[in-house]
Write a protein that holds these residues in place. Structure first.
Motif, PDB file in Angstrom:
ATOM      1  N   ALA A  28       0.774  -1.390  -0.021  1.00  0.00           N
ATOM      2  CA  ALA A  28       0.036   0.068   0.197  1.00  0.00           C
ATOM      3  C   ALA A  28       0.935   1.134  -0.161  1.00  0.00           C
ATOM      4  N   GLN A  29       2.115   1.068   0.605  1.00  0.00           N
ATOM      5  CA  GLN A  29       2.838   2.538   0.524  1.00  0.00           C
ATOM      6  C   GLN A  29       3.407   2.870  -0.662  1.00  0.00           C
ATOM      7  N   CYS A  31       1.626   2.981  -3.454  1.00  0.00           N
ATOM      8  CA  CYS A  31       0.680   3.604  -4.199  1.00  0.00           C
ATOM      9  C   CYS A  31       0.738   5.096  -4.730  1.00  0.00           C
ATOM     10  N   LEU A  32       0.957   5.993  -3.751  1.00  0.00           N
ATOM     11  CA  LEU A  32       0.888   7.294  -3.907  1.00  0.00           C
ATOM     12  C   LEU A  32       1.993   7.750  -4.944  1.00  0.00           C
ATOM     13  N   GLN A  84      -0.438   2.306 -12.822  1.00  0.00           N
ATOM     14  CA  GLN A  84      -1.754   3.227 -12.588  1.00  0.00           C
ATOM     15  C   GLN A  84      -1.808   4.252 -13.759  1.00  0.00           C
ATOM     16  N   THR A  95       0.300  13.081  -8.481  1.00  0.00           N
ATOM     17  CA  THR A  95      -0.333  12.105  -7.475  1.00  0.00           C
ATOM     18  C   THR A  95      -1.628  11.804  -7.862  1.00  0.00           C
ATOM     19  N   ASN A 116      -6.752  -2.336  -4.882  1.00  0.00           N
ATOM     20  CA  ASN A 116      -7.102  -0.986  -4.740  1.00  0.00           C
ATOM     21  C   ASN A 116      -6.291  -0.020  -3.887  1.00  0.00           C
ATOM     22  N   CYS A 117      -5.968   1.155  -4.625  1.00  0.00           N
ATOM     23  CA  CYS A 117      -5.030   2.208  -3.995  1.00  0.00           C
ATOM     24  C   CYS A 117      -5.843   3.471  -3.274  1.00  0.00           C
ATOM     25  N   ALA A 118      -5.593   3.883  -2.104  1.00  0.00           N
ATOM     26  CA  ALA A 118      -6.402   5.010  -1.617  1.00  0.00           C
ATOM     27  C   ALA A 118      -7.732   4.669  -1.553  1.00  0.00           C
ATOM     28  N   GLY A 119      -8.106   3.377  -1.426  1.00  0.00           N
ATOM     29  CA  GLY A 119      -9.623   3.097  -1.141  1.00  0.00           C
ATOM     30  C   GLY A 119     -10.497   2.976  -2.324  1.00  0.00           C
TER      31      GLY A 119
END
Length: 203
Positions: A28-29, A31-32, A84, A95, A116-119
């Motif tokens: 998850a880290q 993702c951004l 992405q 971003t 799923n990134c950032a929900g």
């Protein structure tokens, strides 16, 4: 238990976690900023030996494009990746993850999985294992309400081995145009019917 035994036990417990984190897909880290969490490593600044290609440079809202990540060197490969769709004309382009939907190109492909990134559901795609790969193919569907004043490009972090990775792999820019409204489609259909009726009367 001796101090040496404690050290061995610690390594035995921690090492599988580190390896599984790499094998099971991007964390998850990442993702951004598309930066994999590999302790003590930084992005490679040389030309990445990878490419992202798409089968169309313009699509309509709500439609799908096929995306392929390839190793470009003759003997090239990669073990991990995170791809992405990013906005190219937003004020936060670096971003802004476009909330489209990724999917496997082939349903039986067990080397990739959506993420799923950032929900947001399925707005990213990644690997499932650290097996060496030369390519990965998947699809991306644009949101039906995508702002057509913006553009998108696919960006990736690609891991060759744990210490060696790039996060500068990008596709060409893709434009998204407005989908025909239901009223326009109905009008077109009616026009076709009228033309057909007129033609039959003239025969």
């Amino acid at each position: 238990m001796s101090e040496m035994d404690v050290r061995v036990l610690f390594v035995a417990c921690v090492l599988p976690v580190m390896v599984l984190g790499f094998q099971d897909g991007a964390g998850a880290q990442a993702c951004l900023n598309l930066i994999p969490v590999h302790d003590g490593t930084t992005a490679n600044t040389t030309q990445a030996p990878y490419s992202i290609t798409v089968n169309a440079t313009s699509i309509k809202q709500g439609t799908t494009v096929t995306v392929t990540l390839n190793a470009t060197a003759a003997d090239g490969y990669f073990k991990g990746f995170l791809v992405q769709a990013r906005c190219t004309k937003c004020t936060t382009a670096d971003t802004a993850i476009v909330p489209g939907t990724f999917a496997k190109y082939t349903a039986s492909d067990d080397t990739i999985q959506t993420k799923n990134c950032a929900g947001v559901d399925q707005n990213s795609i990644t690997h499932t294992s650290a097996v060496e790969k030369t390519s990965a193919m998947f699809t991306w569907t644009a949101p039906s309400d995508f702002d057509v004043s913006q553009g998108i490009e696919f960006r990736a972090a690609v891991v060759q081995t744990r210490p060696i990775w790039w996060n500068t792999v990008m596709s060409d820019e893709i434009s998204v145009t407005a989908a025909p409204s239901s009223s326009s489609q109905s009008a077109l259909g009616m026009a076709v019917v009228l033309v057909s009726i007129t033609a039959s009367l003239l025969l």
